[in-house]
Design an enzyme around this catalytic site. Structure first.
Site, PDB file in Angstrom:
ATOM      1  N   SER A 573      39.502  50.000  39.022  1.00 25.41           N
ATOM      2  CA  SER A 573      40.815  50.614  39.122  1.00 25.41           C
ATOM      3  C   SER A 573      40.876  51.430  40.413  1.00 25.41           C
ATOM      4  O   SER A 573      40.725  50.876  41.495  1.00 25.41           O
ATOM      5  CB  SER A 573      41.083  51.467  37.875  1.00 25.41           C
ATOM      6  OG  SER A 573      42.435  51.793  37.771  1.00 25.41           O
ATOM      7  N   HIS A 688      44.252  46.226  31.344  1.00 25.37           N
ATOM      8  CA  HIS A 688      43.585  46.947  32.433  1.00 25.37           C
ATOM      9  C   HIS A 688      42.086  47.075  32.200  1.00 25.37           C
ATOM     10  O   HIS A 688      41.335  47.359  33.136  1.00 25.37           O
ATOM     11  CB  HIS A 688      44.222  48.323  32.598  1.00 25.37           C
ATOM     12  CG  HIS A 688      43.824  49.014  33.862  1.00 25.37           C
ATOM     13  ND1 HIS A 688      43.845  48.390  35.088  1.00 25.37           N
ATOM     14  CD2 HIS A 688      43.379  50.274  34.100  1.00 25.37           C
ATOM     15  CE1 HIS A 688      43.439  49.239  36.018  1.00 25.37           C
ATOM     16  NE2 HIS A 688      43.148  50.383  35.439  1.00 25.37           N
TER      17      HIS A 688
END
Length: 715
Positions: A573, A688
């Site tokens: 991320s 995610h």
């Protein structure tokens, strides 16, 4: 308290006890990259069409290429089997949340791939042979409804906690469906509350009323794709008739409901997130009127305890002639504010020093629990307050060399669970008896790897501008300092998120036990030392985070723990952006790069999915002054044909609706066009986290550690 959706992936993180010694080695100069490709001249925009036929065909081709290589490696089968065994082990700690005398747990294993929501009595939970009662079987639900359901959590109405809004995602996306569930009957409520798929937020006011932010139709979302309108929705009425409480603006991050239930009272709030780190808070009274709290926009409401609203400061605040320092935790009377509309008689609960940060604040029937990090090691204080507003605390006698978190606490119950872990000590779940200030061990995770020969050190190194940056190093005690140890360096460095000591069974089994070393960099941009540590690497100062990371990498080489051909870096991320910037700036330092669900095209990040919500962190690339700073580190604009890079491994997910998979896709396409070696894997689901179940998680770990072993020379 909720500002926006969280922005972090926790990967293979290890950490533990420490013995510090400082170093002051000369950090190699970071080259000044200059973006040579015009940002608007982008031949790979077609890869931004998430599920476009051409894009998915490209993804399939890349996946086949990488999977064929890694899955044919003789180590892959062993790694996959070991990871699955660990992830599906039945002797894992079944972490639970205590509600009304019952302990609720979400559980996944080889049989229950999507998972079980289950419960047991507190008395049974304390035993070694817990008798679980299934509340909801998500595998059975998905099969019955022919849906790819992934469980994302529940919000249950206090104090009975029988009515719950269950959050279900298709494939792991942030966008989810909410459905009302009756625990007593173990069934979804017929004609109950239900929200269609969206990036919604829902909380109970009472059994017949919800406070909701969702996609209400045209022009009701922010530029970041989050709801900008909060409404109250009454049972038995059409969602379209819900009454508006507050509407934000399109440039906001989002507007969120927040209701805090305590014995005998309910505090209702609406939070308007202006940026990722600034907000306006509105208190709702019994008549439904909203009144804005007169706080700094950078202040954060952390909870409600003993009739007081709790607030922490991201910067110093001068109020009524007195200055309260940055990072202070303060309190003021909700009742007094409701009467006067003013914040009066501010009380100071706790003020951290420069090496301490407040990690969490939780209310319980027996006290206010504040979890701290002191030099990146955990501490818990239990606070109480006198009628005169004097706050006192006692420490909870937990181990002091690792990470401490509160597993369960709520204002209706005396039961408090704490979890302790460090880099080489498996998790231990404690039950706390507050009246006696004593702890008992409830559950212990068995050893997942052989840690007997391992050592954990905490070092510090001077970054480019002279700031001391700590990091942890885990390795075998008898490691020869000859620069040949395969080493993985992990980092994050953003959004005030701390990398705390973490027992990683997977990394321990697949890496440390085999003779590799693992380091964790606590660089600026994170929250290890509070708001000042985070703010030091914001926007135009972002390069400081990368300088810190490069300094740690250089120190590992200076200490002869490893050398460039044997040093790999890993991050996900925002951490994916970190390792992307690090290897494009200093390709000479690294032999491997694992870049998970990353941001990489920082020219277009604000235009991709939730990217606009992170402008407070990175800055707006459409601002020429900001782009001048961003363009120097944006990995997609700073990879060049005439440079030699380690062959990186990029991983992402088609169903990631937070960080767009095109970041990784386009980076791979550009590097391949330039003739560089590169590996890629895109999971077709998982959101995610890049994985929706234990099998997918095991596969990701196996792929990563095969890659690292091949690149860094660990047999």
């Amino acid at each position: 308290m909720k500002r926006t959706q969280s922005f972090c992936i926790v990967s293979s993180i290890l950490i533990a006890g420490c013995s510090m010694h400082g170093t002051n080695t000369e950090t190699p100069t970071t080259p000044e990259p200059i973006a040579q490709v015009a940002p608007t001249d982008d031949p790979y925009l077609w890869l931004e069409e998430v599920e476009g036929a051409k894009a998915l065909s490209w993804v399939e081709e890349q996946n086949k290429e990488s999977l064929a290589l890694f899955e044919s490696d003789t180590r892959y089968g062993d790694f996959l089997g070991a990871a699955e065994t660990i992830l599906n082990a039945t002797d894992r700690i079944p972490y639970g949340t205590v509600r009304n005398g019952q302990v609720y747990n979400f559980w996944q294993d080889k049989k229950n791939v999507r998972g079980l929501w289950r419960r047991t009595t507190l008395a049974s939970y304390r035993t070694d042979n817990v008798r679980w009662e299934t509340v909801l079987d998500f595998d059975a639900l998905a099969k019955a409804e022919n849906e790819n359901w992934v469980y994302k959590g529940v919000d249950c109405l206090a104090p009975e906690f029988n009515l719950c809004m269950v959050r279900l995602s298709r494939g792991g996306k942030d966008a989810s469906v909410y459905r009302e569930f009756d625990i007593a009957r173990k069934t979804f409520v017929k004609e109950g509350f239900e929200l269609p798929e969206a990036k919604s937020s829902v909380t109970w006011i009472d059994r017949d009323t919800l406070m909701v932010s969702t996609d209400w139709g045209e022009d009701t979302l922010t530029e970041s794709g989050y709801p900008r309108i909060v409404k109250t929705w009454k049972r038995g009425t059409d969602l379209k008739t819900a009454a508006t409480l507050l509407a934000g603006e399109k440039k906001d991050i989002g507007v969120w409901p927040n209701v805090m239930h305590l014995p005998g009272e309910t505090l209702q709030m609406v939070i308007r997130s202006l940026t990722f780190f600034t907000a306006e808070y509105f208190l709702r009274d019994a008549a439904g009127k909203l009144t804005k709290l007169p706080l700094q926009e950078s202040a954060e409401v952390r909870g409600y305890y003993a009739g007081r609203i709790l607030v922490s400061l991201r910067e110093a605040w001068t109020h009524d002639g007195k200055t309260y320092p940055q990072a202070a935790l303060l309190a003021f009377s909700a009742e007094d504010f409701a009467k006067s509309g003013k914040v009066e008689a501010l009380e100071t609960i706790y003020v951290p020093d420069n090496r301490t940060s407040i990690e969490g604040v939780r209310e319980s029937k027996t006290g206010l629990y504040v979890t701290l990090l002191q030099n990146v090691k955990g501490l818990v204080l239990r606070f109480s307050v006198s009628e005169q507003g004097e706050w006192t605390s006692v420490p909870v006698d937990l181990p002091k060399t690792g990470s401490i978190s509160i597993s369960s606490a709520n204002p209706y119950d005396e039961t408090v669970f704490f979890n302790y872990e460090d880099h080489i000590t498996p998790d231990r779940l404690f039950e706390y008896a507050p009246k006696a200030n004593t702890l008992s061990v409830l559950k212990t995770l068995p050893d997942r790897f052989d840690s007997a020969g391992l050592a954990v050190d905490q070092f510090e190194v001077k970054s480019k501008d002279g700031e001391s940056v700590p990091y942890f190093l885990i390795r075998k005690k008898d490691t020869v300092l000859n620069g040949k140890t395969p080493t993985v360096l992990y980092g994050y460095g953003g959004f005030e998120i701390s990398l705390t000591p973490w027992y990683s069974a997977i990394s321990g089994k697949l890496w440390l036990e085999r003779g590799g070393a693992y380091a964790i960099a606590n660089i600026r941009g994170g929250g290890e030392f509070g708001p000042r540590w985070h703010k030091a690497a914001l926007k135009k100062n972002r390069q400081r985070a990368y300088d810190d990371f490069i300094a740690v990498a250089s120190d590992l080489i200076e200490r002869k723990v490893t050398s460039s051909p044997h040093l790999g870096i890993m991050g996900g991320s925002n951490g994916g952006l970190l390792v992307g910037a690090a290897f494009t700036q200093r390709p000479d330092l690294f032999g491997a790069v694992v870049c998970q669900v990353p941001l990489l095209d920082m020219y277009r990040y604000t235009k991709l999915l939730a990217g606009a919500s992170w402008a407070a962190e990175y800055g707006d690339p459409e601002d020429p002054e900001m782009w001048e700073a961003i363009s120097k580190y944006s990995p997609y604009q700073n990879v060049f044909k005439d440079r030699t890079y380690p062959d990186p491994f990029f991983l992402t997910s088609t169903k990631d609706d937070r960080v767009h998979p095109a970041h990784a896709r386009k980076m791979v396409a550009r590097m391949k066009e330039q003739g560089h070696g590169v590996f890629y894997y895109e999971n077709t689901e998982g959101g995610h986290a890049a994985a929706a179940n234990q099998r997918q998680r095991a596969q990701r770990y196996a792929l990563e550690y095969v890659y690292l072993s091949r690149q860094l020379g660990l047999n």
